[in-house]
Design a protein around this motif. Sequence first.
Motif, PDB file in Angstrom:
ATOM      1  N   ILE A  33       3.963  11.644 -26.051  1.00  0.00           N
ATOM      2  CA  ILE A  33       4.113  12.779 -25.121  1.00  0.00           C
ATOM      3  C   ILE A  33       3.687  14.062 -25.824  1.00  0.00           C
ATOM      4  O   ILE A  33       4.167  14.376 -26.916  1.00  0.00           O
ATOM      5  CB  ILE A  33       5.582  12.864 -24.635  1.00  0.00           C
ATOM      6  CG1 ILE A  33       5.893  11.640 -23.762  1.00  0.00           C
ATOM      7  CG2 ILE A  33       5.828  14.161 -23.878  1.00  0.00           C
ATOM      8  CD1 ILE A  33       7.314  11.546 -23.276  1.00  0.00           C
ATOM      9  N   SER A  34       2.787  14.791 -25.201  1.00  0.00           N
ATOM     10  CA  SER A  34       2.277  16.015 -25.828  1.00  0.00           C
ATOM     11  C   SER A  34       2.997  17.237 -25.259  1.00  0.00           C
ATOM     12  O   SER A  34       3.690  17.158 -24.251  1.00  0.00           O
ATOM     13  CB  SER A  34       0.775  16.145 -25.561  1.00  0.00           C
ATOM     14  OG  SER A  34       0.567  16.428 -24.187  1.00  0.00           O
ATOM     15  N   GLU A  35       2.789  18.381 -25.912  1.00  0.00           N
ATOM     16  CA  GLU A  35       3.361  19.633 -25.402  1.00  0.00           C
ATOM     17  C   GLU A  35       2.904  19.896 -23.980  1.00  0.00           C
ATOM     18  O   GLU A  35       3.675  20.325 -23.132  1.00  0.00           O
ATOM     19  CB  GLU A  35       2.888  20.794 -26.289  1.00  0.00           C
ATOM     20  CG  GLU A  35       3.451  20.760 -27.676  1.00  0.00           C
ATOM     21  CD  GLU A  35       2.947  21.939 -28.487  1.00  0.00           C
ATOM     22  OE1 GLU A  35       1.855  22.431 -28.170  1.00  0.00           O
ATOM     23  OE2 GLU A  35       3.648  22.357 -29.403  1.00  0.00           O
TER      24      GLU A  35
ATOM     25  N   PRO B 222     -16.130  18.636 -35.587  1.00  0.00           N
ATOM     26  CA  PRO B 222     -16.855  19.040 -34.373  1.00  0.00           C
ATOM     27  C   PRO B 222     -16.390  20.389 -33.817  1.00  0.00           C
ATOM     28  O   PRO B 222     -17.104  21.015 -33.033  1.00  0.00           O
ATOM     29  CB  PRO B 222     -16.537  17.919 -33.377  1.00  0.00           C
ATOM     30  CG  PRO B 222     -16.258  16.722 -34.227  1.00  0.00           C
ATOM     31  CD  PRO B 222     -15.589  17.265 -35.462  1.00  0.00           C
ATOM     32  N   HIS B 223     -15.195  20.861 -34.221  1.00  0.00           N
ATOM     33  CA  HIS B 223     -14.670  22.095 -33.641  1.00  0.00           C
ATOM     34  C   HIS B 223     -14.999  23.328 -34.473  1.00  0.00           C
ATOM     35  O   HIS B 223     -14.677  24.447 -34.075  1.00  0.00           O
ATOM     36  CB  HIS B 223     -13.147  21.967 -33.454  1.00  0.00           C
ATOM     37  CG  HIS B 223     -12.808  20.836 -32.538  1.00  0.00           C
ATOM     38  ND1 HIS B 223     -12.906  20.929 -31.169  1.00  0.00           N
ATOM     39  CD2 HIS B 223     -12.431  19.561 -32.796  1.00  0.00           C
ATOM     40  CE1 HIS B 223     -12.576  19.763 -30.628  1.00  0.00           C
ATOM     41  NE2 HIS B 223     -12.296  18.920 -31.588  1.00  0.00           N
ATOM     42  N   GLY B 224     -15.643  23.125 -35.629  1.00  0.00           N
ATOM     43  CA  GLY B 224     -16.009  24.271 -36.453  1.00  0.00           C
ATOM     44  C   GLY B 224     -16.079  23.856 -37.907  1.00  0.00           C
ATOM     45  O   GLY B 224     -15.764  22.730 -38.265  1.00  0.00           O
ATOM     46  N   PHE B 225     -16.479  24.793 -38.775  1.00  0.00           N
ATOM     47  CA  PHE B 225     -16.665  24.454 -40.179  1.00  0.00           C
ATOM     48  C   PHE B 225     -15.315  24.264 -40.861  1.00  0.00           C
ATOM     49  O   PHE B 225     -14.486  25.182 -40.920  1.00  0.00           O
ATOM     50  CB  PHE B 225     -17.479  25.538 -40.896  1.00  0.00           C
ATOM     51  CG  PHE B 225     -17.732  25.200 -42.342  1.00  0.00           C
ATOM     52  CD1 PHE B 225     -18.620  24.184 -42.675  1.00  0.00           C
ATOM     53  CD2 PHE B 225     -17.062  25.861 -43.365  1.00  0.00           C
ATOM     54  CE1 PHE B 225     -18.850  23.846 -44.014  1.00  0.00           C
ATOM     55  CE2 PHE B 225     -17.278  25.537 -44.701  1.00  0.00           C
ATOM     56  CZ  PHE B 225     -18.178  24.530 -45.012  1.00  0.00           C
ATOM     57  N   VAL B 226     -15.079  23.049 -41.398  1.00  0.00           N
ATOM     58  CA  VAL B 226     -13.848  22.749 -42.133  1.00  0.00           C
ATOM     59  C   VAL B 226     -14.086  23.065 -43.601  1.00  0.00           C
ATOM     60  O   VAL B 226     -14.971  22.487 -44.231  1.00  0.00           O
ATOM     61  CB  VAL B 226     -13.443  21.263 -41.958  1.00  0.00           C
ATOM     62  CG1 VAL B 226     -12.263  20.925 -42.856  1.00  0.00           C
ATOM     63  CG2 VAL B 226     -13.114  20.975 -40.499  1.00  0.00           C
ATOM     64  N   GLU B 227     -13.297  24.002 -44.147  1.00  0.00           N
ATOM     65  CA  GLU B 227     -13.485  24.393 -45.548  1.00  0.00           C
ATOM     66  C   GLU B 227     -12.744  23.457 -46.495  1.00  0.00           C
ATOM     67  O   GLU B 227     -13.284  23.035 -47.512  1.00  0.00           O
ATOM     68  CB  GLU B 227     -12.964  25.824 -45.763  1.00  0.00           C
ATOM     69  CG  GLU B 227     -13.812  26.867 -45.051  1.00  0.00           C
ATOM     70  CD  GLU B 227     -13.326  28.286 -45.331  1.00  0.00           C
ATOM     71  OE1 GLU B 227     -14.145  29.199 -45.219  1.00  0.00           O
ATOM     72  OE2 GLU B 227     -12.126  28.485 -45.664  1.00  0.00           O
TER      73      GLU B 227
ATOM     74  N   ARG C 217      -6.967  22.433 -32.163  1.00  0.00           N
ATOM     75  CA  ARG C 217      -5.603  22.102 -31.756  1.00  0.00           C
ATOM     76  C   ARG C 217      -5.531  21.853 -30.247  1.00  0.00           C
ATOM     77  O   ARG C 217      -4.919  20.895 -29.785  1.00  0.00           O
ATOM     78  CB  ARG C 217      -4.661  23.237 -32.150  1.00  0.00           C
ATOM     79  CG  ARG C 217      -3.208  22.945 -31.813  1.00  0.00           C
ATOM     80  CD  ARG C 217      -2.320  24.052 -32.379  1.00  0.00           C
ATOM     81  NE  ARG C 217      -0.922  23.764 -32.081  1.00  0.00           N
ATOM     82  CZ  ARG C 217      -0.312  24.165 -30.966  1.00  0.00           C
ATOM     83  NH1 ARG C 217      -0.985  24.828 -30.046  1.00  0.00           N
ATOM     84  NH2 ARG C 217       0.957  23.876 -30.775  1.00  0.00           N
ATOM     85  N   ASN C 218      -6.194  22.716 -29.466  1.00  0.00           N
ATOM     86  CA  ASN C 218      -6.164  22.538 -28.001  1.00  0.00           C
ATOM     87  C   ASN C 218      -6.788  21.214 -27.589  1.00  0.00           C
ATOM     88  O   ASN C 218      -6.342  20.555 -26.661  1.00  0.00           O
ATOM     89  CB  ASN C 218      -6.918  23.681 -27.302  1.00  0.00           C
ATOM     90  CG  ASN C 218      -6.150  24.987 -27.408  1.00  0.00           C
ATOM     91  OD1 ASN C 218      -4.953  24.976 -27.718  1.00  0.00           O
ATOM     92  ND2 ASN C 218      -6.821  26.102 -27.176  1.00  0.00           N
ATOM     93  N   SER C 219      -7.842  20.837 -28.306  1.00  0.00           N
ATOM     94  CA  SER C 219      -8.585  19.647 -27.892  1.00  0.00           C
ATOM     95  C   SER C 219      -7.931  18.355 -28.391  1.00  0.00           C
ATOM     96  O   SER C 219      -7.984  17.325 -27.724  1.00  0.00           O
ATOM     97  CB  SER C 219     -10.016  19.756 -28.428  1.00  0.00           C
ATOM     98  OG  SER C 219     -10.644  18.526 -28.381  1.00  0.00           O
ATOM     99  N   LEU C 220      -7.322  18.396 -29.592  1.00  0.00           N
ATOM    100  CA  LEU C 220      -6.917  17.145 -30.249  1.00  0.00           C
ATOM    101  C   LEU C 220      -5.414  16.865 -30.199  1.00  0.00           C
ATOM    102  O   LEU C 220      -4.993  15.750 -30.485  1.00  0.00           O
ATOM    103  CB  LEU C 220      -7.364  17.170 -31.720  1.00  0.00           C
ATOM    104  CG  LEU C 220      -8.877  17.203 -31.945  1.00  0.00           C
ATOM    105  CD1 LEU C 220      -9.186  17.480 -33.408  1.00  0.00           C
ATOM    106  CD2 LEU C 220      -9.513  15.887 -31.511  1.00  0.00           C
TER     107      LEU C 220
END
Length: 447
Positions: free
Chosen positions: A21-23, A127-132, A159-162
């Motif tokens: 169950i998600s938020e 896929p959501h942006g550059f991970v440092e 966070r919104n997507s996953l």
Amino acid sequence: FFFEMAESSKVIHVRNVGHEISENDLLQLFQPFGVITKLVMLRAKNQALLQMQDVPSAVNALQFYTNVQPSIRGRNVYVQFSSHQELTTMEQNTQGREDEPNRILLVTIHHMLYPITVEVLHQVFSPHGFVEKVVTFQKSAGFQALIQFQLRQSAIAARNSLQGRNIYDGCCQLDIQFSNLDELQVNYNNERSRDFTNPSLPSEQKGRPSQPGYGDAGSMYSLQGSGARTVGFPQMGNAAAIASAFGGGLPPGISGTNERCTVLVSNLNPDRIDEDKLFNLLSLYGNIARIKLLRNKPDHALVQMGDGFQAELAVHFLKGAMLFEKRLEVNYSKHPQITGADTREYLNSSLNRFNRNAAKNYRYCCSPTKMIHLSTLPQDVTEEEIVAHLDEHGTIISTKLFDMNGKKQALVQFESEEQATGALVCKHASSLGGSVIRISFSQLQTI
């Protein structure tokens, strides 16, 4: 009536909140009654606290749910007033949930059937942006990771997507919060931590390769960590699919330790076999990279599978199977991969079966049977059309057409396993009524 007993509060306490169950699911349950100002997931206790804008909204919600049992994803949840009149930031901090968006995410992985490495997390989040930077660690709450993006927007989008999603089919669920750290400190590049902005960091153990060692992952399957190209998705994905398919125990006779990807199929009927028919048969056991019929030995063929485990399934289940009046011999080849002229590529074929629902496909692996299962059929197909499409391959004993999740499927029973195998190799991925049909063996004895 419990409203009199419990003091009304704008904070609602929800119990039996499972990991699935998600938020968002909780928000949908209470949004019809008013604005929700705060939500705290108490994951360790399978509970949640939810603050409405005012007391009347909370009272309306609870009155409604005394008459209607609230349920999310098939699970009943139980609601009551909280003893808190207000959710303070203090309570939220103790839960590690910061409302303040940050470029660093704290990720907890639930129902983890297979080890998760930095590589896998990087693949999921980048896929959501550059991970440092990525740092992973084991805590009482379970396996956790900190993931630092270059930009705050990327972290918010990830966070919104996953949030609440599974990394693999049916397992490894992501629970994502914003961290309150400003910068991650990474000292080593290995399978537990990685700084993607500084590739020259040492891997802590001297003399050990910094490549993630999939070979010792759970020691249940030794998946080759050589640079062998895998088909469809990375090795870890395959391992997770195997783990969830077989619940941790492999089928009898399967060791899970073979590392040879290529199999040699011999005693074929050279007049009736071709690459596509071999593909149709061996793709039941794994993804196919390439196939080569040996010109100097026309009854021999090499088939390169996605990895050693898939090759082992093919050898185990197909040894001695009858096809086109010949008893097949299936053994491991000494060639690690197939090269040269006359090689047919299937690496990117959309017909490879293990790119989606891999766990389900592993579960269905078996030796050839008299019964075949047909799916992706046209909605208006009839039993007569199915029989007409298949009866050149042998005597059909019985057929059954049925609906599964609103889609037409069928079972067809032949007189012998050899006839069913012939039908499968010739008619899998053939067109019937405008649909490309899928065929596999069924382990059902009778219809």
